[in-house]
Design a protein around this motif. Structure first.
Motif, PDB file in Angstrom:
ATOM      1  N   ASP A  66       3.863  -8.549  -3.384  1.00 39.96           N
ATOM      2  CA  ASP A  66       2.692  -7.816  -3.893  1.00 39.96           C
ATOM      3  C   ASP A  66       1.693  -8.764  -4.550  1.00 39.96           C
ATOM      4  OD1 ASP A  66       3.838  -5.513  -3.000  1.00 39.96           O
ATOM      5  OD2 ASP A  66       4.587  -4.864  -4.964  1.00 39.96           O
ATOM      6  N   GLU A  67       2.187  -9.701  -5.350  1.00 36.98           N
ATOM      7  CA  GLU A  67       1.290 -10.627  -6.057  1.00 36.98           C
ATOM      8  C   GLU A  67       0.526 -11.525  -5.078  1.00 36.98           C
ATOM      9  OE1 GLU A  67       0.003 -14.328  -7.790  1.00 36.98           O
ATOM     10  OE2 GLU A  67       1.863 -14.184  -6.625  1.00 36.98           O
ATOM     11  N   LEU A  68       1.234 -12.065  -4.081  1.00 33.00           N
ATOM     12  CA  LEU A  68       0.582 -12.943  -3.098  1.00 33.00           C
ATOM     13  C   LEU A  68      -0.384 -12.165  -2.216  1.00 33.00           C
ATOM     14  CD1 LEU A  68       3.577 -15.233  -2.026  1.00 33.00           C
ATOM     15  CD2 LEU A  68       1.625 -15.845  -3.468  1.00 33.00           C
ATOM     16  N   TRP A  69       0.014 -10.942  -1.824  1.00 34.38           N
ATOM     17  CA  TRP A  69      -0.875 -10.142  -0.974  1.00 34.38           C
ATOM     18  C   TRP A  69      -2.167  -9.807  -1.725  1.00 34.38           C
ATOM     19  CZ3 TRP A  69      -2.418  -9.025   3.565  1.00 34.38           C
ATOM     20  CH2 TRP A  69      -3.223  -7.915   3.801  1.00 34.38           C
ATOM     21  N   ASN A  70      -2.065  -9.473  -2.988  1.00 35.29           N
ATOM     22  CA  ASN A  70      -3.270  -9.161  -3.771  1.00 35.29           C
ATOM     23  C   ASN A  70      -4.201 -10.381  -3.823  1.00 35.29           C
ATOM     24  OD1 ASN A  70      -2.451  -6.552  -4.293  1.00 35.29           O
ATOM     25  ND2 ASN A  70      -1.421  -7.088  -6.213  1.00 35.29           N
ATOM     26  N   ARG A  71      -3.649 -11.571  -3.967  1.00 34.22           N
ATOM     27  CA  ARG A  71      -4.483 -12.776  -3.968  1.00 34.22           C
ATOM     28  C   ARG A  71      -5.110 -13.011  -2.591  1.00 34.22           C
ATOM     29  NH1 ARG A  71      -0.861 -17.574  -5.897  1.00 34.22           N
ATOM     30  NH2 ARG A  71      -2.739 -18.720  -5.190  1.00 34.22           N
ATOM     31  N   PHE A  72      -4.305 -12.849  -1.535  1.00 34.16           N
ATOM     32  CA  PHE A  72      -4.814 -13.052  -0.174  1.00 34.16           C
ATOM     33  C   PHE A  72      -5.949 -12.063   0.124  1.00 34.16           C
ATOM     34  CE2 PHE A  72      -4.803 -12.145   4.373  1.00 34.16           C
ATOM     35  CZ  PHE A  72      -4.854 -13.417   4.928  1.00 34.16           C
ATOM     36  N   LYS A  73      -5.728 -10.788  -0.202  1.00 36.13           N
ATOM     37  CA  LYS A  73      -6.726  -9.760   0.080  1.00 36.13           C
ATOM     38  C   LYS A  73      -7.992  -9.979  -0.746  1.00 36.13           C
ATOM     39  CE  LYS A  73      -7.131  -4.776   0.701  1.00 36.13           C
ATOM     40  NZ  LYS A  73      -8.466  -4.660   0.092  1.00 36.13           N
ATOM     41  N   ALA A  74      -7.822 -10.411  -1.998  1.00 35.09           N
ATOM     42  CA  ALA A  74      -8.996 -10.657  -2.838  1.00 35.09           C
ATOM     43  C   ALA A  74      -9.862 -11.764  -2.239  1.00 35.09           C
ATOM     44  CB  ALA A  74      -8.551 -11.030  -4.253  1.00 35.09           C
ATOM     45  N   ALA A  75      -9.239 -12.846  -1.759  1.00 32.85           N
ATOM     46  CA  ALA A  75     -10.001 -13.933  -1.136  1.00 32.85           C
ATOM     47  C   ALA A  75     -10.688 -13.448   0.132  1.00 32.85           C
ATOM     48  CB  ALA A  75      -9.069 -15.103  -0.818  1.00 32.85           C
ATOM     49  N   GLN A  76      -9.963 -12.711   0.945  1.00 27.19           N
ATOM     50  CA  GLN A  76     -10.517 -12.192   2.203  1.00 27.19           C
ATOM     51  C   GLN A  76     -11.673 -11.244   1.921  1.00 27.19           C
ATOM     52  OE1 GLN A  76      -8.173 -10.950   6.083  1.00 27.19           O
ATOM     53  NE2 GLN A  76      -8.058  -9.307   4.604  1.00 27.19           N
ATOM     54  N   ASP A  77     -11.482 -10.342   0.959  1.00 26.08           N
ATOM     55  CA  ASP A  77     -12.542  -9.376   0.626  1.00 26.08           C
ATOM     56  C   ASP A  77     -13.781 -10.099   0.116  1.00 26.08           C
ATOM     57  OD1 ASP A  77     -10.877  -7.357   1.373  1.00 26.08           O
ATOM     58  OD2 ASP A  77     -10.352  -6.726  -0.671  1.00 26.08           O
ATOM     59  N   GLN A  78     -13.595 -11.142  -0.676  1.00 28.95           N
ATOM     60  CA  GLN A  78     -14.748 -11.889  -1.191  1.00 28.95           C
ATOM     61  C   GLN A  78     -15.582 -12.439  -0.039  1.00 28.95           C
ATOM     62  OE1 GLN A  78     -13.781 -15.016  -3.994  1.00 28.95           O
ATOM     63  NE2 GLN A  78     -15.704 -16.116  -3.606  1.00 28.95           N
ATOM     64  N   PHE A  79     -14.918 -13.027   0.967  1.00 30.08           N
ATOM     65  CA  PHE A  79     -15.652 -13.589   2.095  1.00 30.08           C
ATOM     66  C   PHE A  79     -16.346 -12.498   2.895  1.00 30.08           C
ATOM     67  CE2 PHE A  79     -15.593 -14.287   6.691  1.00 30.08           C
ATOM     68  CZ  PHE A  79     -16.493 -15.337   6.790  1.00 30.08           C
ATOM     69  N   PHE A  80     -15.615 -11.464   3.292  1.00 30.19           N
ATOM     70  CA  PHE A  80     -16.193 -10.457   4.182  1.00 30.19           C
ATOM     71  C   PHE A  80     -17.249  -9.606   3.474  1.00 30.19           C
ATOM     72  CE2 PHE A  80     -12.369 -11.380   6.706  1.00 30.19           C
ATOM     73  CZ  PHE A  80     -12.964 -11.546   7.951  1.00 30.19           C
ATOM     74  N   GLN A  81     -17.100  -9.392   2.180  1.00 28.72           N
ATOM     75  CA  GLN A  81     -18.149  -8.669   1.462  1.00 28.72           C
ATOM     76  C   GLN A  81     -19.434  -9.495   1.408  1.00 28.72           C
ATOM     77  OE1 GLN A  81     -16.333  -7.727  -2.298  1.00 28.72           O
ATOM     78  NE2 GLN A  81     -14.954  -6.182  -1.400  1.00 28.72           N
ATOM     79  N   ALA A  82     -19.279 -10.813   1.193  1.00 26.66           N
ATOM     80  CA  ALA A  82     -20.468 -11.676   1.195  1.00 26.66           C
ATOM     81  C   ALA A  82     -21.102 -11.694   2.576  1.00 26.66           C
ATOM     82  CB  ALA A  82     -20.080 -13.089   0.771  1.00 26.66           C
ATOM     83  N   ARG A  83     -20.285 -11.768   3.625  1.00 22.90           N
ATOM     84  CA  ARG A  83     -20.818 -11.758   4.987  1.00 22.90           C
ATOM     85  C   ARG A  83     -21.518 -10.441   5.280  1.00 22.90           C
ATOM     86  NH1 ARG A  83     -17.545 -11.709  10.679  1.00 22.90           N
ATOM     87  NH2 ARG A  83     -17.105  -9.626   9.873  1.00 22.90           N
ATOM     88  N   SER A  84     -20.903  -9.327   4.858  1.00 24.72           N
ATOM     89  CA  SER A  84     -21.518  -8.015   5.108  1.00 24.72           C
ATOM     90  C   SER A  84     -22.865  -7.895   4.407  1.00 24.72           C
ATOM     91  CB  SER A  84     -20.583  -6.905   4.626  1.00 24.72           C
ATOM     92  OG  SER A  84     -19.387  -6.896   5.384  1.00 24.72           O
ATOM     93  N   ALA A  85     -22.948  -8.448   3.188  1.00 22.56           N
ATOM     94  CA  ALA A  85     -24.217  -8.386   2.455  1.00 22.56           C
ATOM     95  C   ALA A  85     -25.300  -9.172   3.186  1.00 22.56           C
ATOM     96  CB  ALA A  85     -24.025  -8.923   1.041  1.00 22.56           C
ATOM     97  N   VAL A  86     -24.957 -10.367   3.686  1.00 25.42           N
ATOM     98  CA  VAL A  86     -25.928 -11.190   4.415  1.00 25.42           C
ATOM     99  C   VAL A  86     -26.337 -10.489   5.703  1.00 25.42           C
ATOM    100  CG1 VAL A  86     -26.231 -13.360   5.671  1.00 25.42           C
ATOM    101  CG2 VAL A  86     -25.146 -13.349   3.409  1.00 25.42           C
ATOM    102  N   PHE A  87     -25.351  -9.957   6.432  1.00 27.21           N
ATOM    103  CA  PHE A  87     -25.663  -9.274   7.696  1.00 27.21           C
ATOM    104  C   PHE A  87     -26.496  -8.024   7.457  1.00 27.21           C
ATOM    105  CE2 PHE A  87     -21.943 -10.969  10.493  1.00 27.21           C
ATOM    106  CZ  PHE A  87     -22.491 -12.246  10.395  1.00 27.21           C
ATOM    107  N   ALA A  88     -26.215  -7.306   6.340  1.00 29.40           N
ATOM    108  CA  ALA A  88     -26.994  -6.106   6.036  1.00 29.40           C
ATOM    109  C   ALA A  88     -28.447  -6.458   5.765  1.00 29.40           C
ATOM    110  CB  ALA A  88     -26.384  -5.377   4.833  1.00 29.40           C
ATOM    111  N   GLU A  89     -28.630  -7.551   5.015  1.00 26.84           N
ATOM    112  CA  GLU A  89     -30.012  -7.994   4.742  1.00 26.84           C
ATOM    113  C   GLU A  89     -30.711  -8.415   6.023  1.00 26.84           C
ATOM    114  OE1 GLU A  89     -32.283 -11.385   2.016  1.00 26.84           O
ATOM    115  OE2 GLU A  89     -30.130 -11.058   1.834  1.00 26.84           O
ATOM    116  N   ARG A  90     -29.938  -9.126   6.897  1.00 26.47           N
ATOM    117  CA  ARG A  90     -30.505  -9.562   8.172  1.00 26.47           C
ATOM    118  C   ARG A  90     -30.811  -8.352   9.056  1.00 26.47           C
ATOM    119  NH1 ARG A  90     -26.694 -13.425  11.459  1.00 26.47           N
ATOM    120  NH2 ARG A  90     -27.095 -14.723   9.609  1.00 26.47           N
TER     121      ARG A  90
END
Length: 416
Positions: free
Chosen positions: A252-276
């Motif tokens: 659970d602890e490792l998955w939460n860290r993995f998902k947090a890193a993944q979410d950070q990247f994809f949320q940033a990408r989604s924000a850039v793509f939304a603006e584009r």
């Protein structure tokens, strides 16, 4: 002496003599049972009759207990011995032999009862042995085979309770079976301990693997190389799934860290793509108009003119630039369908206007017609000669070539 000297007893079981001695009559002769110094002889006999009645009452009570209760044979025999001694030495007047006979009958009955109890005990021990052998056999199967540790352990506990509730077998059998049951429980416990020790070691390896995966994911979280990083995250996810599972807390602890890193990247990408995508909305409107213009080309009646019109639309389409992702597939797919329709019209036009292809089609038709004519001549000759085999072969060949001819004629017709 107060008893009259001429006292003569008429009692069949005893008498009182002149000096007051009371006798009881037995099969072995008379036996003095007491002395009566005052009163009539009948009173003396009545007194000693009551003593006999008390003794007979004890015999009757014992008979009732033996026949009507679960008095154990050992207790019954002990009571019979005491009563037999009491009858033999009784200070009473009565049919003591009858009491002895009743006690003999009781002794025989108790003997039968003892044999019945013995047989019942042996039967119970045999049944208990079968029950406990079944318990031990199941315990040994669990110890040797099962890998369902929780349910297996629970079942072993139930088997021990069943063992305790079962009747006892003979001492030797009981000890041997209990030894096997204990050994099975010990073997199961050792296998379970070894399994979880190996599982802990395996989970430790999984933990190390997933910690490396998480470290890589966290390094990529701030990346702006959207395409390559998205692919890298997909690969990390595959590695995560293939690695197995660590302990629940670590997982659970490792998955939460993995998902947090993944979410950070994809949320940033989604924000850039939304603006584009917002900046590309005008391009989508322009391409909607171009697609509507292109849809007027179909159905295609002039392949060359349609291609020219579509080429101009494509040039303007490319000049407009990219559109939002959610509209891209629909717009591109719509234009592609129109291009396919124009291409098919061009292929059909080329096919109709190709003299070499028409000549080949005409040659094929001519050859098949000539072949059919020759086969019909051969068929007529075979029929006239009565050669059934040749007739059948000729008919099958003609039928096949006529089928080919129909296809060839349809192909030729497309050039007209």
């Amino acid at each position: 002496m107060n008893v009259r000297e001429d006292t003569v007893s008429t009692d069949p079981w005893g008498r009182v003599d002149e000096d007051g001695t009371v006798y009881v009559r037995t099969a072995d002769g008379e036996r003095a049972v007491g002395s009566w110094q005052a009163g009539e002889a009948e009173e003396a006999l009545a007194y000693f009759h009551r003593k006999y009645d008390e003794l007979a009452g004890q015999v009757q009570l014992l008979e009732q207990r033996v026949k009507g209760t679960d008095l154990s044979p050992a207790q019954a025999e002990s009571s019979i011995v005491k009563l037999r001694e009491a009858v033999a030495e009784a200070h009473a007047v009565g049919d003591l032999a009858a009491l002895t006979g009743r006690l003999d009958a009781l002794t025989e009955l108790v003997g039968k009862r003892r044999e019945e109890v013995k047989q019942a005990r042996e039967q119970a021990r045999t049944e208990a042995k079968a029950v406990k052998e079944r318990i031990v056999d199941e315990a040994e199967r669990i110890a040797d085979e099962t890998t369902h540790w929780k349910s297996g352990g629970e079942r072993l506990r139930q088997l021990v309770e069943e063992w305790k509730a079962a009747e006892r077998a003979d001492r030797v059998t009981e000890a041997a079976l209990w030894k096997r049951l204990s050994a099975a429980r010990t073997a199961f416990a050792k296998r379970r301990k070894a399994y979880f020790a190996g599982l802990d070691q395996q989970r430790e390896g999984v933990r190390s693997t997933k910690e490396r995966i998480v470290a890589e994911a966290e390094e990529l979280a701030a990346s702006t190389d959207w395409g390559a990083t998205a692919s890298a995250y997909r690969e990390l996810m595959q590695r995560w799934k293939s690695a197995g599972r660590a302990s629940r807390e670590v997982e659970d602890e490792l998955w939460n860290r993995f998902k947090a890193a993944q979410d950070q990247f994809f949320q940033a990408r989604s924000a850039v793509f939304a603006e584009r995508d917002a900046s590309l909305a005008a391009n989508a409107s322009a391409k909607e108009e171009l697609l509507a213009e292109a849809e007027k080309i179909v159905p295609v009646s002039d392949a060359r003119g349609s291609r020219a019109a579509l080429r101009g639309i494509l040039e303007r389409w490319e000049a407009v630039g990219p559109v939002p992702r959610e509209q891209r597939d629909r717009l591109e797919g719509g234009l592609r369908k129109i291009d396919d329709a124009v291409r098919k019209a061009e292929e059909a036009e080329w096919k109709r206007s190709n003299p070499e292809a028409r000549a080949r089609a005409q040659s094929t038709v001519d050859q098949l017609r000539s072949s059919i004519a020759q086969l019909e001549t051969r068929l007529a000759k075979a029929q006239a000669a009565g050669r059934a085999k040749d007739v059948k072969e000729a008919e099958e060949a003609i039928e096949a070539r006529r089928s080919w001819l129909e296809e060839a004629e349809r192909t030729l017709a497309e050039f007209s």
